[in-house]
Design an enzyme around this catalytic site. Sequence first.
Site, mmCIF file in Angstrom:
data_model
loop_
_atom_site.group_PDB
_atom_site.id
_atom_site.type_symbol
_atom_site.label_atom_id
_atom_site.label_comp_id
_atom_site.label_asym_id
_atom_site.label_seq_id
_atom_site.Cartn_x
_atom_site.Cartn_y
_atom_site.Cartn_z
ATOM 1 C CB THR A 1 -0.958 -0.011 1.205
ATOM 2 O OG1 THR A 1 -1.870 -1.100 1.065
ATOM 3 C CG2 THR A 1 -1.735 1.300 1.299
ATOM 4 C CG ASP B 1 -5.978 -4.085 1.134
ATOM 5 O OD1 ASP B 1 -5.226 -4.727 0.379
ATOM 6 O OD2 ASP B 1 -5.721 -3.860 2.334
ATOM 7 C CG HIS C 1 -1.877 -3.708 -3.519
ATOM 8 N ND1 HIS C 1 -2.902 -4.520 -3.092
ATOM 9 C CD2 HIS C 1 -1.663 -2.825 -2.503
ATOM 10 C CE1 HIS C 1 -3.291 -4.162 -1.885
ATOM 11 N NE2 HIS C 1 -2.553 -3.124 -1.493
ATOM 12 C CG HIS D 1 -1.219 -6.760 -1.171
ATOM 13 N ND1 HIS D 1 -0.372 -5.739 -0.784
ATOM 14 C CD2 HIS D 1 -2.278 -6.689 -0.314
ATOM 15 C CE1 HIS D 1 -0.899 -5.086 0.243
ATOM 16 N NE2 HIS D 1 -2.059 -5.644 0.558
#
EC number: 3.1.-.-
Length: 477
Positions: free
Chosen positions: A72, A191, A239, A339
């Site tokens: 992030t 997220d 992402h 991620h």
Amino acid sequence: MIPEFLLASCTLATLCHSAPFSLQPEEQKVLVVSFDGFRWDYLYKVPTPHFHYIMKNGVHVNQVTNVFITKTYPNHYTLVTGLFAENHGIVANDMFDPILNKSFSLEHMDIYDSKFWEEATPIWITNQRAGHASGAAMWPGADVKIHDSFPTYYLPYNESVSFEDRVAKIIEWFTAKDPINLGFLYWEEPDDTGHDVGPDSPLMGSVISDVDHKLGYLIKMLKRAKLWNNVNLIVTSDHGMTQCSKQRVIELDRYLDKEHYTLIDHSPVAAILPKEGKFDEVYDALAGAHPNLTVYKKEEIPERWHYKHNDRVQPIVAVADEGWYILQNKSDDFLLGNHGYDNALAEMHPIFLAHGPAFRKNFTKEAMNSTDLYSLLCHLLNLTALPHNGSFWNVQDLLSSATPKPIPYTQSTTLLLGSDKPGEDEQEESYPYYIGVSLGSIIAMVFFVVLIKHLIRSQVHTLQYRQVEVAQPLLQA
């Protein structure tokens, strides 16, 4: 006669030029929205009518290559600086700077030391130095004092503030007496849920639908504030997300003595700081320890990641294969979605869509880099870009071939909130636009008639003068 002719011509030209465009705003306005962790293919997992409405009436990029590591804070700072992580200095969500002898931790919200951020200058500072105003609603890093500056308007980060309240602030700043020309808006989903349940879970469908609903709300509010056709809206993310499982876990305690190192950053890129004199022992124990773990000495990190040239990158970096999870031991927290992996992996790639007076309509581009956004923003805002790693030429085809100019707002009958059919194509011009053009045309015609009369009178006067000149010698004879 010539000065009068030139004066009339200049007056006519000025009026012809200014009349049709007198209703246009003086500068471009841009709003960048980030939905954290919105993977590029989430657009197709469930119906997303509002995202597709922007795609139909704007531009869409299929594959956006973000920066390594795909987390992030590094990627949000890349979006506003155009720099790789090794150049802007935010190399991870959790870092240790050996020069400062200080730590940075998103997990503990220990992120407010300006020195971590000042290896780069975010675009809101450049925009303000050029005399404009900027606003940021929860954008990562925007509530940190960087180079002695904050955004003109900003909301201190507070995850409990609703999306609707964040939108209200953005609208307020764009419509203020001294309005912003650059805004940033951040939302934590999808997220948060992606980490909890994993991107392959059926539960993600409702979350993606909710994000689409929130985008529809933003569109509705922009239309209500008469900003929709005047603001260049960019919707992107930092992402993607990949599915993990407890059957794909790498436990560092099986290979390393925890007294020999400090784990600075965790899965899926473990940043390892060996204790003094323990580098070789730690590296040798971990290198080749697991088939799904690649271990690098700092100087051996692949150049394509643009990651090794910064003091905050630790001496040993261990990178898990996609879908594999690094833990010190199984008592550590485990997430079903994660991620941070190799930025060449498609599942790490985010979305990019844009709509507004500067952008083409119904245009899809195959690929771009997240570093390119910065140069695009500088172009739209007429700012001199600072050194960066992106390329404007890589994204210039997203722009309309005509000179970008906002157009007056026209209210649509469809508010795009909860509808599966976002409505008809947008109107390109509104009644005020046609009124402006008509008035300009009428004024131009009137001055054209006046000019013709002026020319006729000038010609008559000239002929009379020449007749007197011809007759004069005969009288003298």
